[in-house]
Design a protein around this motif. Sequence first.
Motif, mmCIF file in Angstrom:
data_model
loop_
_atom_site.group_PDB
_atom_site.id
_atom_site.type_symbol
_atom_site.label_atom_id
_atom_site.label_comp_id
_atom_site.label_asym_id
_atom_site.label_seq_id
_atom_site.Cartn_x
_atom_site.Cartn_y
_atom_site.Cartn_z
ATOM 1 N N ARG A 1 0.835 -1.202 0.000
ATOM 2 C CA ARG A 1 0.000 0.000 0.000
ATOM 3 C C ARG A 1 0.871 1.253 0.000
ATOM 4 O O ARG A 1 0.561 2.236 -0.691
ATOM 5 C CB ARG A 1 -0.920 -0.018 1.219
ATOM 6 N N SER B 1 2.268 1.675 -3.548
ATOM 7 C CA SER B 1 1.235 2.152 -4.481
ATOM 8 C C SER B 1 0.917 3.628 -4.251
ATOM 9 O O SER B 1 0.766 4.410 -5.199
ATOM 10 C CB SER B 1 -0.036 1.309 -4.329
ATOM 11 N N ALA B 2 0.842 4.024 -2.977
ATOM 12 C CA ALA B 2 0.555 5.428 -2.655
ATOM 13 C C ALA B 2 1.696 6.331 -3.104
ATOM 14 O O ALA B 2 1.469 7.444 -3.601
ATOM 15 C CB ALA B 2 0.316 5.573 -1.151
ATOM 16 N N ILE C 1 3.857 5.808 -5.618
ATOM 17 C CA ILE C 1 3.824 5.926 -7.080
ATOM 18 C C ILE C 1 2.707 6.872 -7.522
ATOM 19 O O ILE C 1 2.887 7.722 -8.400
ATOM 20 C CB ILE C 1 3.652 4.539 -7.733
ATOM 21 N N LYS C 2 1.540 6.736 -6.895
ATOM 22 C CA LYS C 2 0.405 7.596 -7.247
ATOM 23 C C LYS C 2 0.741 9.063 -6.981
ATOM 24 O O LYS C 2 0.462 9.944 -7.807
ATOM 25 C CB LYS C 2 -0.825 7.181 -6.439
ATOM 26 N N ARG C 3 1.383 9.318 -5.816
ATOM 27 C CA ARG C 3 1.740 10.700 -5.487
ATOM 28 C C ARG C 3 2.763 11.250 -6.476
ATOM 29 O O ARG C 3 2.690 12.404 -6.879
ATOM 30 C CB ARG C 3 2.291 10.762 -4.070
ATOM 31 N N TYR C 4 3.718 10.405 -6.904
ATOM 32 C CA TYR C 4 4.729 10.875 -7.853
ATOM 33 C C TYR C 4 4.095 11.226 -9.203
ATOM 34 O O TYR C 4 4.421 12.254 -9.807
ATOM 35 C CB TYR C 4 5.810 9.811 -8.051
ATOM 36 N N VAL C 5 3.199 10.374 -9.680
ATOM 37 C CA VAL C 5 2.540 10.633 -10.963
ATOM 38 C C VAL C 5 1.761 11.942 -10.904
ATOM 39 O O VAL C 5 1.732 12.714 -11.866
ATOM 40 C CB VAL C 5 1.612 9.451 -11.328
ATOM 41 N N GLU C 6 1.143 12.211 -9.746
ATOM 42 C CA GLU C 6 0.299 13.398 -9.621
ATOM 43 C C GLU C 6 1.096 14.670 -9.346
ATOM 44 O O GLU C 6 0.722 15.754 -9.796
ATOM 45 C CB GLU C 6 -0.723 13.187 -8.500
ATOM 46 N N THR C 7 2.204 14.543 -8.586
ATOM 47 C CA THR C 7 2.901 15.744 -8.112
ATOM 48 C C THR C 7 4.364 15.835 -8.557
ATOM 49 O O THR C 7 4.961 16.909 -8.469
ATOM 50 C CB THR C 7 2.879 15.800 -6.571
#
Length: 221
Positions: A9, A12-13, A15-21
């Motif tokens: 988790r 995944s969090a 990677i998601k934060r990197y893609v967004e920010t």
Amino acid sequence: MLMPDYLRRVHSAGIKRYVETGRRHVSWESVELPGLHKEGHEIPLELSFGEFIREGKRYFTGVVRDITKRKRAEEQLALLQTITMEVAAATDLSSALEVVLRRVCEETGWAFGQAWLPRQDGTALDSGPAWACERGEMEEFIAASKRLSLAPGAGLPGRVWSSRRPAWIQDVTRDANFPRSKVAGESGLKAALGIPIVSGSEVTAVIEFFLREPRREDEQL
């Protein structure tokens, strides 16, 4: 697949934060994390990440290295340095053996350590200092050891004494040449390693360590 459940988790969090920010939550050049071995236990991993764009699509890459041997070598070197300094300060052999037993058990996960000392006439080994992570659980096994005198070749300590070489038993409760097998089973002990302590041409002591589960021989250890 290589990550324990409790890290998936977080990964995944991140990677998601990197893609967004565009903010990285770990160093992409090198980061050490626990990983899952195919047999289910955790091992240390070193991860390196990268990314590239091809035909308008974004790709991530990862290189994973098993650094178990490197980490173990580092830990063993640190342990040897610590033991050397503490043994140098010991006033006698018994105190030195207590240092070794305690440090090895604490730092490498062995549940119990026992020393054996040769008699002056060279006829048998008698039990010496012992150290246990849970002393109360080992009292019967310690008492059984104190009642024993082991001739050369008898039991794990006797085998190590006569051969002057380390010896490994995968499961002492199934070993025909281990006189304390019954009480070892009752105390929850399984795998064992015996090591000679040599000074010049003489074996001055034998130390043995025990785990609570069967384990195949580890030559590096």
